[in-house]
Design a protein around this motif. Structure first.
Motif, short mmCIF file in Angstrom:
data_model
loop_
_atom_site.label_atom_id
_atom_site.label_comp_id
_atom_site.label_asym_id
_atom_site.label_seq_id
_atom_site.Cartn_x
_atom_site.Cartn_y
_atom_site.Cartn_z
N SER A 160 19.18 82.69 41.31
CA SER A 160 20.39 83.46 41.58
C SER A 160 21.12 82.93 42.81
CB SER A 160 20.08 84.95 41.72
OG SER A 160 18.94 85.14 42.49
N ARG A 161 20.36 82.39 43.77
CA ARG A 161 20.98 81.82 44.96
C ARG A 161 21.84 80.60 44.61
NH1 ARG A 161 17.10 81.51 50.19
NH2 ARG A 161 17.09 83.75 50.27
N LYS A 162 21.37 79.81 43.65
CA LYS A 162 22.10 78.62 43.20
C LYS A 162 23.47 79.01 42.65
CE LYS A 162 21.46 74.96 39.80
NZ LYS A 162 20.54 74.51 38.77
N LYS A 163 23.50 80.05 41.83
CA LYS A 163 24.77 80.53 41.28
C LYS A 163 25.71 80.96 42.40
CE LYS A 163 22.54 82.29 37.09
NZ LYS A 163 21.20 81.81 37.40
N ARG A 164 25.16 81.68 43.38
CA ARG A 164 25.94 82.16 44.51
C ARG A 164 26.52 81.00 45.31
NH1 ARG A 164 22.08 85.16 48.22
NH2 ARG A 164 21.52 86.00 46.21
N ASN A 165 25.69 79.98 45.56
CA ASN A 165 26.12 78.83 46.36
C ASN A 165 27.20 78.03 45.65
OD1 ASN A 165 24.41 79.49 48.43
ND2 ASN A 165 22.78 78.14 47.74
N PHE A 166 27.05 77.85 44.34
CA PHE A 166 28.08 77.11 43.61
C PHE A 166 29.40 77.87 43.61
CE2 PHE A 166 24.95 74.22 41.70
CZ PHE A 166 25.66 73.04 41.85
N ARG A 200 30.47 79.87 45.94
CA ARG A 200 31.04 79.68 47.28
C ARG A 200 31.69 78.31 47.42
NH1 ARG A 200 26.86 80.76 51.88
NH2 ARG A 200 28.62 79.99 53.08
N LEU A 201 31.03 77.28 46.88
CA LEU A 201 31.56 75.92 46.95
C LEU A 201 32.88 75.82 46.21
CD1 LEU A 201 31.06 72.87 47.64
CD2 LEU A 201 30.00 72.71 45.40
N TRP A 202 32.94 76.39 44.99
CA TRP A 202 34.18 76.35 44.22
C TRP A 202 35.31 77.07 44.94
CZ3 TRP A 202 30.99 78.31 39.54
CH2 TRP A 202 30.23 77.27 39.01
N ILE A 203 35.01 78.22 45.50
CA ILE A 203 36.04 79.00 46.21
C ILE A 203 36.55 78.21 47.41
CG2 ILE A 203 36.39 81.05 47.64
CD1 ILE A 203 34.62 82.56 45.64
N THR A 204 35.64 77.56 48.14
CA THR A 204 36.03 76.77 49.31
C THR A 204 36.94 75.61 48.90
OG1 THR A 204 33.90 77.32 50.28
CG2 THR A 204 35.14 75.55 51.32
N ARG A 205 36.57 74.93 47.83
CA ARG A 205 37.39 73.79 47.37
C ARG A 205 38.77 74.23 46.94
NH1 ARG A 205 32.93 70.41 43.81
NH2 ARG A 205 31.95 69.38 45.57
N ILE A 206 38.84 75.31 46.17
CA ILE A 206 40.14 75.80 45.71
C ILE A 206 41.00 76.22 46.90
CG2 ILE A 206 41.29 77.60 44.36
CD1 ILE A 206 38.74 77.64 42.60
N ASN A 207 40.40 76.94 47.83
CA ASN A 207 41.13 77.44 49.00
C ASN A 207 41.67 76.28 49.83
OD1 ASN A 207 42.18 79.35 50.69
ND2 ASN A 207 40.29 79.64 51.83
N ALA A 208 40.85 75.23 50.00
CA ALA A 208 41.29 74.08 50.80
C ALA A 208 42.51 73.42 50.18
CB ALA A 208 40.15 73.08 50.94
N VAL A 209 42.48 73.22 48.88
CA VAL A 209 43.60 72.55 48.22
C VAL A 209 44.83 73.44 48.20
CG1 VAL A 209 44.38 71.56 46.03
CG2 VAL A 209 42.10 71.08 46.86
#
Length: 127
Positions: free
Chosen positions: A51-57, A59-68
């Motif tokens: 479940s932590r893996k799902k959470r981390n991915f 977070r990563l997707w949200i960070t990438r989208i937000n940066a762009v």
């Protein structure tokens, strides 16, 4: 009275445990008691980290989208982008949006411009 030989059930259980813990280091792969402890710990960690893996991915997707998104528009954020996506009923999940953000930033900027334009028309009452 003759000695009774025990069955194979306990040996089979320990052999199965040895196969599971054969890649562990030191006593964790040799001693039965530490093998059982390490097996329990390994399975617990695996369960927790799924479940932590799902959470981390996510977070990563949200960070990438937000940066762009912030790179494209100065006063525009991830939360506004997702809110406008939902208002326009575009069903793009975060994984796909992150892949678009990495591979083709122009496409994501076109999507955001279209959403901003559409939400502006709604606010003005033209749609």
């Amino acid at each position: 009275m003759t000695r009774i030989r025990r069955g194979y059930i306990a040996r089979r259980r320990r052999t199965k445990m040895r196969l599971f813990s054969s890649t562990f280091r030191g006593a964790h792969s040799r001693l039965t008691r530490t093998m059982t402890q390490q097996k329990t710990r390994a399975l617990g960690s695996a369960h927790r980290d799924r479940s932590r893996k799902k959470r981390n991915f996510r977070r990563l997707w949200i960070t990438r989208i937000n940066a762009v998104i912030r790179e494209i528009k100065v006063f525009y954020s991830y939360s506004l982008f997702i809110h406008n996506l939902r208002k326009k009923h575009l069903l793009l999940n975060r994984k796909i949006l992150a892949q678009i953000a990495i591979s083709n930033r122009n496409c994501l900027s076109m999507i955001s411009n279209e959403i901003i334009y559409f939400s502006g028309l709604i606010l003005q009452g033209r749609v």
